[in-house]
Scaffold this motif. Sequence first.
Motif, PDB file in Angstrom:
ATOM      1  N   THR A 264       0.816  -1.124  -0.047  1.00 36.96           N
ATOM      2  CA  THR A 264       0.051  -0.004  -0.034  1.00 36.96           C
ATOM      3  C   THR A 264       0.933   1.166  -0.035  1.00 36.96           C
ATOM      4  N   VAL A 265       1.785   1.317   0.895  1.00 38.66           N
ATOM      5  CA  VAL A 265       2.514   2.338   1.109  1.00 38.66           C
ATOM      6  C   VAL A 265       3.565   2.729  -0.339  1.00 38.66           C
ATOM      7  N   GLY A 266       4.082   1.821  -0.907  1.00 44.90           N
ATOM      8  CA  GLY A 266       4.896   1.813  -2.098  1.00 44.90           C
ATOM      9  C   GLY A 266       3.925   2.298  -3.402  1.00 44.90           C
ATOM     10  N   ASN A 267       2.826   1.677  -3.461  1.00 43.18           N
ATOM     11  CA  ASN A 267       1.872   2.307  -4.464  1.00 43.18           C
ATOM     12  C   ASN A 267       1.353   3.556  -4.486  1.00 43.18           C
ATOM     13  N   LEU A 268       1.098   4.033  -3.134  1.00 45.54           N
ATOM     14  CA  LEU A 268       0.246   5.070  -2.991  1.00 45.54           C
ATOM     15  C   LEU A 268       1.247   6.487  -3.145  1.00 45.54           C
ATOM     16  N   VAL A 269       2.537   6.149  -2.588  1.00 48.99           N
ATOM     17  CA  VAL A 269       3.647   7.116  -2.779  1.00 48.99           C
ATOM     18  C   VAL A 269       4.124   7.177  -4.226  1.00 48.99           C
ATOM     19  N   PHE A 361       6.866  -3.580 -20.903  1.00 47.53           N
ATOM     20  CA  PHE A 361       7.399  -3.863 -19.561  1.00 47.53           C
ATOM     21  C   PHE A 361       6.637  -3.087 -18.412  1.00 47.53           C
ATOM     22  N   PHE A 362       6.232  -2.180 -18.375  1.00 48.74           N
ATOM     23  CA  PHE A 362       5.268  -1.401 -17.446  1.00 48.74           C
ATOM     24  C   PHE A 362       4.035  -1.814 -17.401  1.00 48.74           C
ATOM     25  N   PHE A 363       3.433  -2.589 -18.560  1.00 48.76           N
ATOM     26  CA  PHE A 363       2.299  -3.204 -18.363  1.00 48.76           C
ATOM     27  C   PHE A 363       2.193  -4.668 -17.803  1.00 48.76           C
ATOM     28  N   SER A 364       3.384  -5.009 -17.912  1.00 49.32           N
ATOM     29  CA  SER A 364       3.769  -6.585 -17.168  1.00 49.32           C
ATOM     30  C   SER A 364       3.921  -6.288 -15.789  1.00 49.32           C
ATOM     31  N   LEU A 365       4.534  -5.187 -15.577  1.00 51.65           N
ATOM     32  CA  LEU A 365       4.791  -4.881 -13.783  1.00 51.65           C
ATOM     33  C   LEU A 365       3.454  -4.750 -13.370  1.00 51.65           C
ATOM     34  N   ALA A 366       2.389  -4.140 -14.191  1.00 47.83           N
ATOM     35  CA  ALA A 366       1.004  -4.171 -13.768  1.00 47.83           C
ATOM     36  C   ALA A 366       0.449  -5.096 -13.701  1.00 47.83           C
ATOM     37  N   GLY A 367       0.839  -6.469 -14.427  1.00 53.86           N
ATOM     38  CA  GLY A 367       0.192  -7.676 -14.340  1.00 53.86           C
ATOM     39  C   GLY A 367      -0.872  -7.947 -15.488  1.00 53.86           C
ATOM     40  N   ILE A 368      -0.792  -7.243 -16.615  1.00 57.16           N
ATOM     41  CA  ILE A 368      -1.675  -7.194 -17.824  1.00 57.16           C
ATOM     42  C   ILE A 368      -1.308  -8.470 -18.516  1.00 57.16           C
ATOM     43  N   PRO A 369      -2.222  -9.405 -18.855  1.00 57.87           N
ATOM     44  CA  PRO A 369      -2.103 -10.602 -19.590  1.00 57.87           C
ATOM     45  C   PRO A 369      -2.025  -9.987 -21.119  1.00 57.87           C
ATOM     46  N   GLY A 396      -5.297 -10.918   0.004  1.00 57.40           N
ATOM     47  CA  GLY A 396      -5.468 -10.945  -1.517  1.00 57.40           C
ATOM     48  C   GLY A 396      -6.468  -9.831  -1.686  1.00 57.40           C
ATOM     49  N   ILE A 397      -7.332  -9.161  -0.857  1.00 56.29           N
ATOM     50  CA  ILE A 397      -8.163  -8.225  -1.244  1.00 56.29           C
ATOM     51  C   ILE A 397      -6.995  -6.789  -1.312  1.00 56.29           C
ATOM     52  N   ILE A 398      -6.285  -6.718  -0.160  1.00 53.60           N
ATOM     53  CA  ILE A 398      -5.217  -5.481  -0.425  1.00 53.60           C
ATOM     54  C   ILE A 398      -4.390  -5.688  -1.677  1.00 53.60           C
ATOM     55  N   GLY A 399      -4.181  -6.886  -1.838  1.00 50.50           N
ATOM     56  CA  GLY A 399      -3.358  -7.112  -3.090  1.00 50.50           C
ATOM     57  C   GLY A 399      -4.110  -6.720  -4.297  1.00 50.50           C
ATOM     58  N   ALA A 400      -5.360  -6.857  -4.472  1.00 49.42           N
ATOM     59  CA  ALA A 400      -6.094  -6.759  -5.657  1.00 49.42           C
ATOM     60  C   ALA A 400      -6.257  -5.370  -5.762  1.00 49.42           C
ATOM     61  N   ILE A 401      -6.502  -4.539  -4.795  1.00 50.94           N
ATOM     62  CA  ILE A 401      -6.662  -3.070  -4.496  1.00 50.94           C
ATOM     63  C   ILE A 401      -5.333  -2.520  -5.300  1.00 50.94           C
ATOM     64  N   ASN A 402      -4.451  -2.830  -4.657  1.00 50.94           N
ATOM     65  CA  ASN A 402      -3.027  -2.460  -4.976  1.00 50.94           C
ATOM     66  C   ASN A 402      -2.535  -2.497  -6.402  1.00 50.94           C
ATOM     67  N   ALA A 403      -3.105  -3.640  -6.964  1.00 55.77           N
ATOM     68  CA  ALA A 403      -2.708  -3.964  -8.458  1.00 55.77           C
ATOM     69  C   ALA A 403      -3.531  -2.790  -9.320  1.00 55.77           C
TER      70      ALA A 403
END
Length: 471
Positions: A264-269, A361-369, A396-403
């Motif tokens: 959460t902190v990493g993504n928000l910043v 590369f950036f879309f892969s980091l985001a997890g896009i198929p 899992g819920i926190i991870g989905a929101i952060n994704a």
Amino acid sequence: MILDLILPRKSKYYVAAFALLGTLFSLAPLVIQWANYTTPTYAFEGSFVVDRFSIILKGLFILITYLTFLLSINFIESDKYYQGEYYYLLLSSLLGALVVSSSRDLLTIFIGIELASTPMFLLSGWKKGDRKSNEGAIKFFLLGVLSASLILYGFSLLYGLTGKIVFSEISLFIINGALQSSPVLLLSAILVISGLGFKISIVPFHSWAPDTYEGAPLPVTAYLSVSSKATGFVALIILLTKVFSSAGESWGVILAIISGLTMTVGNLVALQQSHPVRLLAYSSISQAGFILAPLAVAGITGNFQDGIFASVTYLIIYAFMNLGAFLSVQLFSNHAGSSNFYEWGGLAQKSPITGVLTTIFFFSLAGIPPLGGWFAKFVVFRSMLSTGEPIGLTLGIIGAINAVIALVYYARISKIIWMDELKDVNSENSFQFESPLKVVGVFTVLITFISGVFPGIFSYLGEVSSIFFGN
């Protein structure tokens, strides 16, 4: 180092060639070991092991270092930097990572961790006249010393409790002595997690990363975010599963809280960044939270095989797509002459290939198929959700929101380089896409695609993880 001493300045490129060839040839013993492998081979009374798990990780570290050398060639050839020392320090860090992969006692793994980390204190300040580089290197050094102290303190408590240094003997002593709930054991685990937390830049041990990443030479930053982080994670996986596995319910809850905070902190910043390297630094912090999550759940459930598989799979895929992202940043920063990606408007029109690579590369980091990042996130979410544990579901819920949050800032860069107005339309400045960088681009994009389209290649890693935990 010897070549650097005897070669004249105009022939210094032989130092780079020697480092590249030496790194590449070091893969040959791994191939031979893999082909002739039957059972794990132990040495030094169980302190060092060669098994399939360590061979895979050593191959990863060698490939990362090889690609880092390719990223470095044109950068380090400038007269501002010492070439021999640069390659020597990177190779020393690689040696430390290789030692960690096979370590099975407290002394060996500590030597490996510090051998991998110490050269990076110097390399992060390699831009000697740059204040940001000096500041980042000092922060990294001071917190690195604190990190080593915490790890050593944790190891000393563990040795005082058991009188052993070999992992298998420590684990057996803890089980036979019914010490799983010992407060000393838990304190030792917390100190080790805290010390290694600095190495892998997880919250709240992440403060050094953005400044160090920004100040260091870009190839060094790429290496720090991938190989140095991977070394810390490998050490953490080995220690948690080989030494502290019996106390997993205690440290698993701690890791789960840290994992959620780190994501959460990493993504928000990262959302607030305009400097591409600082964005990738906070992105790297967030990604560490995803890698940590399966280990946290595994500690609580005891299903270490699945946790190891998920974390190592994510680590391998992340390594190559993140190296590719740093390659893109290097190309666009050099061309635009700016470290503000909001000033990269329309630059993909000047080099569509670079634009496509950046988007991949950036879309892969985001997890896009169908890019590799989707499979990395899939195995992590599967590991968290399949157990049915409340902590796993919460993570899992926190991870989905952060994704979803991460997709915003990853997509923002692609939008800017493709859709924003092209600046300096009349500029004849062309992209400098040298041959070594092309090799890095081709290799990383191939791994990113192959891991996403053919994820079955990682299925064998699950079996290897099971063997690793059983050894």
